[in-house]
Scaffold this motif. Structure first.
Motif, PDB file in Angstrom:
ATOM      1  N   ASP A 157     -20.718 106.629 -18.656  1.00  0.00           N
ATOM      2  CA  ASP A 157     -21.768 107.624 -18.776  1.00  0.00           C
ATOM      3  C   ASP A 157     -21.653 108.625 -17.624  1.00  0.00           C
ATOM      4  O   ASP A 157     -20.727 108.544 -16.808  1.00  0.00           O
ATOM      5  CB  ASP A 157     -23.149 106.970 -18.844  1.00  0.00           C
ATOM      6  N   LYS A 158     -22.588 109.573 -17.561  1.00  0.00           N
ATOM      7  CA  LYS A 158     -22.498 110.645 -16.571  1.00  0.00           C
ATOM      8  C   LYS A 158     -22.713 110.141 -15.135  1.00  0.00           C
ATOM      9  O   LYS A 158     -22.408 110.833 -14.170  1.00  0.00           O
ATOM     10  CB  LYS A 158     -23.522 111.737 -16.895  1.00  0.00           C
ATOM     11  N   TRP A 171     -24.218 113.513 -25.518  1.00  0.00           N
ATOM     12  CA  TRP A 171     -23.220 113.991 -24.558  1.00  0.00           C
ATOM     13  C   TRP A 171     -23.858 114.490 -23.262  1.00  0.00           C
ATOM     14  O   TRP A 171     -23.169 114.713 -22.276  1.00  0.00           O
ATOM     15  CB  TRP A 171     -22.369 115.095 -25.179  1.00  0.00           C
ATOM     16  N   ASP A 172     -25.172 114.643 -23.248  1.00  0.00           N
ATOM     17  CA  ASP A 172     -25.854 114.964 -21.998  1.00  0.00           C
ATOM     18  C   ASP A 172     -25.846 113.774 -21.044  1.00  0.00           C
ATOM     19  O   ASP A 172     -26.024 113.933 -19.828  1.00  0.00           O
ATOM     20  CB  ASP A 172     -27.316 115.365 -22.259  1.00  0.00           C
ATOM     21  N   HIS A 173     -25.622 112.572 -21.620  1.00  0.00           N
ATOM     22  CA  HIS A 173     -25.692 111.345 -20.823  1.00  0.00           C
ATOM     23  C   HIS A 173     -24.362 110.598 -20.727  1.00  0.00           C
ATOM     24  O   HIS A 173     -24.161 109.813 -19.796  1.00  0.00           O
ATOM     25  CB  HIS A 173     -26.735 110.399 -21.426  1.00  0.00           C
ATOM     26  N   TYR A 199     -28.962 103.809 -25.180  1.00  0.00           N
ATOM     27  CA  TYR A 199     -29.081 105.050 -25.942  1.00  0.00           C
ATOM     28  C   TYR A 199     -28.999 104.707 -27.425  1.00  0.00           C
ATOM     29  O   TYR A 199     -27.985 104.213 -27.895  1.00  0.00           O
ATOM     30  CB  TYR A 199     -27.974 106.032 -25.556  1.00  0.00           C
ATOM     31  N   ARG A 205     -18.145 112.606 -23.034  1.00  0.00           N
ATOM     32  CA  ARG A 205     -17.702 112.756 -24.421  1.00  0.00           C
ATOM     33  C   ARG A 205     -16.231 112.444 -24.622  1.00  0.00           C
ATOM     34  O   ARG A 205     -15.845 111.791 -25.601  1.00  0.00           O
ATOM     35  CB  ARG A 205     -17.998 114.184 -24.877  1.00  0.00           C
ATOM     36  N   GLU A 233     -25.187 115.828 -29.840  1.00  0.00           N
ATOM     37  CA  GLU A 233     -25.155 116.798 -28.745  1.00  0.00           C
ATOM     38  C   GLU A 233     -26.012 116.338 -27.571  1.00  0.00           C
ATOM     39  O   GLU A 233     -25.703 116.625 -26.411  1.00  0.00           O
ATOM     40  CB  GLU A 233     -25.610 118.167 -29.230  1.00  0.00           C
ATOM     41  N   PHE A 234     -27.089 115.597 -27.869  1.00  0.00           N
ATOM     42  CA  PHE A 234     -27.945 115.098 -26.805  1.00  0.00           C
ATOM     43  C   PHE A 234     -27.349 113.850 -26.148  1.00  0.00           C
ATOM     44  O   PHE A 234     -27.602 113.583 -24.974  1.00  0.00           O
ATOM     45  CB  PHE A 234     -29.344 114.793 -27.337  1.00  0.00           C
TER      46      PHE A 234
END
Length: 207
Positions: free
Chosen positions: A31-32, A150-152, A112, A155, A147-148
């Motif tokens: 994750d990010k 990939w905020d976390h 998630y 990708r 798309e949301f």
């Protein structure tokens, strides 16, 4: 615990092989925040063919060691999950959850939940709070679109099946499907009559 009526048609080794072949659980990507990600594809889970004992053993021997002793996150993909095919039942989920080592429970940072839908939200709000500890529910994050996610999640480090992308695009054109106000018209799959159970399930879930 007879959660799956047809589980006795497969030996334990065949059930384990089925889980491995379908790639239901995979520790892949980060994750990010740099944490390992456990990816779970709900549609691939053969709930009617795998016993809770085999599932727990598979997770303990194959998946948990890959998570190590560091914090991790889970991406659960609920896309196209059908209750009659992919849902193992509350008692099985509780049994599997209770068997997770405490250090892993503590290291789980966030779940998630992709493409939850109205029924899944209601189920989780009701039963997870009643039958699981409150800490698990507090870690749950609904994600309505890729798309949301990939905020976390990074990708490029995660492969999401094509059917998930297709469903995501369909939701963009039919947003009321998110709230159960519009049918998602589930696909109908036909199965060749002369194939073994593993081959039939593989074709139905992966094709």
């Amino acid at each position: 615990m007879s959660n799956i009526s047809s589980s006795f048609t497969l030996s334990q080794s065949q059930q384990q092989h089925l889980l491995e072949k379908l790639d239901v659980f995979k520790v892949k990507g980060r994750d990010k925040r740099g944490r390992n990600v456990l990816l779970i594809i709900g549609k691939y889970f053969p709930a009617r063919m795998v016993s809770s004992e085999v599932l727990k053993k598979y997770l303990e021997e194959t998946i948990y060691p890959k998570l190590g002793a560091k914090p991790f996150s889970v991406v659960y993909v609920h896309t196209d999950v059908q209750k009659s095919e992919n849902f193992p039942g509350i008692s099985v989920l509780r049994s599997v959850y209770d068997a997770i080592p405490m250090n892993l429970k503590n290291n789980l940072e966030v779940v998630y939940f992709l493409h939850p839908g109205l029924q899944a939200r209601l189920f989780l709000a009701t039963f997870v709070r009643l039958f699981f500890d409150g800490g698990l529910y507090s870690k749950l994050k609904y994600v309505s679109r890729l798309e949301f996610l990939w905020d976390h999640v990074r990708r490029l480090e995660m492969k999401i099946p094509d059917f998930v992308h297709d469903h995501d695009e369909e939701l963009e054109y039919h947003p009321m499907m998110d709230y159960g106000l519009e049918s998602d018209h589930p696909r109908v799959y036909t199965e060749p009559p002369s194939m073994d159970p593993i081959s039939m399930y593989s074709m139905r879930c992966i094709a």
